[in-house]
Write a protein that holds these residues in place. Sequence first.
Motif, PDB file in Angstrom:
ATOM      1  N   THR A  57      -5.134  -5.529  24.824  1.00 54.47           N
ATOM      2  CA  THR A  57      -5.680  -6.773  24.431  1.00 54.47           C
ATOM      3  C   THR A  57      -4.658  -7.499  23.487  1.00 54.47           C
ATOM      4  O   THR A  57      -4.361  -8.704  23.551  1.00 54.47           O
ATOM      5  N   LEU A  58      -4.391  -6.555  22.338  1.00 49.17           N
ATOM      6  CA  LEU A  58      -3.140  -7.356  21.273  1.00 49.17           C
ATOM      7  C   LEU A  58      -1.886  -7.584  22.050  1.00 49.17           C
ATOM      8  O   LEU A  58      -1.244  -8.668  21.986  1.00 49.17           O
ATOM      9  N   GLY A  59      -1.396  -6.597  23.125  1.00 47.63           N
ATOM     10  CA  GLY A  59      -0.246  -7.002  23.803  1.00 47.63           C
ATOM     11  C   GLY A  59      -0.464  -8.217  24.776  1.00 47.63           C
ATOM     12  O   GLY A  59       0.494  -9.021  24.780  1.00 47.63           O
ATOM     13  N   LEU A  61      -2.346 -10.771  23.874  1.00 45.26           N
ATOM     14  CA  LEU A  61      -2.077 -12.115  23.217  1.00 45.26           C
ATOM     15  C   LEU A  61      -1.026 -12.454  22.614  1.00 45.26           C
ATOM     16  O   LEU A  61      -0.692 -13.444  22.724  1.00 45.26           O
ATOM     17  N   ARG A  62      -0.119 -11.322  22.414  1.00 46.45           N
ATOM     18  CA  ARG A  62       1.267 -11.631  22.116  1.00 46.45           C
ATOM     19  C   ARG A  62       1.785 -12.392  23.259  1.00 46.45           C
ATOM     20  O   ARG A  62       2.796 -13.321  23.074  1.00 46.45           O
ATOM     21  N   ARG A  63       1.799 -11.875  24.674  1.00 47.81           N
ATOM     22  CA  ARG A  63       2.310 -12.377  25.622  1.00 47.81           C
ATOM     23  C   ARG A  63       1.918 -13.931  25.993  1.00 47.81           C
ATOM     24  O   ARG A  63       2.654 -14.834  26.365  1.00 47.81           O
ATOM     25  N   SER A  64       0.781 -14.254  25.672  1.00 44.16           N
ATOM     26  CA  SER A  64       0.066 -15.436  25.800  1.00 44.16           C
ATOM     27  C   SER A  64       0.693 -16.648  24.796  1.00 44.16           C
ATOM     28  O   SER A  64       0.386 -17.642  25.342  1.00 44.16           O
ATOM     29  N   SER A  65       1.188 -15.979  23.929  1.00 46.11           N
ATOM     30  CA  SER A  65       1.923 -17.046  22.868  1.00 46.11           C
ATOM     31  C   SER A  65       3.286 -17.285  23.286  1.00 46.11           C
ATOM     32  O   SER A  65       4.097 -18.154  22.539  1.00 46.11           O
ATOM     33  N   MET A  66       3.754 -16.639  24.391  1.00 48.92           N
ATOM     34  CA  MET A  66       5.196 -16.736  24.874  1.00 48.92           C
ATOM     35  C   MET A  66       5.451 -17.871  25.933  1.00 48.92           C
ATOM     36  O   MET A  66       4.663 -17.538  26.936  1.00 48.92           O
TER      37      MET A  66
END
Length: 253
Positions: A57-59, A61-66
Amino acid sequence: MWVLLGLLLGVGAIVGANQLEGGSVMQLVNLPAALIVLGGTLGAVVVQTPPSLLRRTLGLLRRSSMPEEGRHEQGLDALIHWCITARRKGLIALEPEAARVEDRFVRNGLQLLADGKPVDAVRTTLEVELVAQEQRDHQAARVLESMGGYAPTMGIIGAVLGLIQVMAQLDEPSRLGSGIATAFVATVYGIGLANLLLLPLAAKLRQMIDAHNLYREMMLEGLLLIAEGQGPKSIQLKLQGYLDVNDATQTTP
């Protein structure tokens, strides 16, 4: 950037409305209420979620910000390049191309083509991986949705705890009004956290997952067309629909 802007707009609207009603910003600041809502929500999701799924999930979320604009166009360009390479040098020439691809799904597909696997075998293998990947990603999005369900409940718990403290001070009527107001701040925190952050983020993840799944479907079809010996122009025409669907999705409010 857009997530931060939306969050600021939502919080600003709540604080501004409170100001218009004659309230103050400090009335909405309550550290115990924040600890109850945040700590309780995180604790509940840790209890229900395996560590590997939390990391996923954290991964995501990081991808969604890119930014990922142009991903589908780049994928189609890569397919056409691989098609030309395969027609000139044979499918075995795709093996060094596979080593340079970061996406594991596409890399596996290129390796299967380079190994000379039949088209049906390539399709079956990649479709299984495609479905498994989509299910894992949607499970990660459901973690945020569950947090969005726990947060309002934690807010209610915080309000009840605050009211308990108020009831313990009935012998001081002058403190009852402010105490009750403070108690309900926890409810505001819980509902606000769920509806301004957690549930919108979950929806954003689902949109990203759908876009990634569309991209993988396009790459799968493109790799199969290469295996069948289709030419670059044919691949371009047959896969253009994926780009159109992606463009329509990106522009839909």
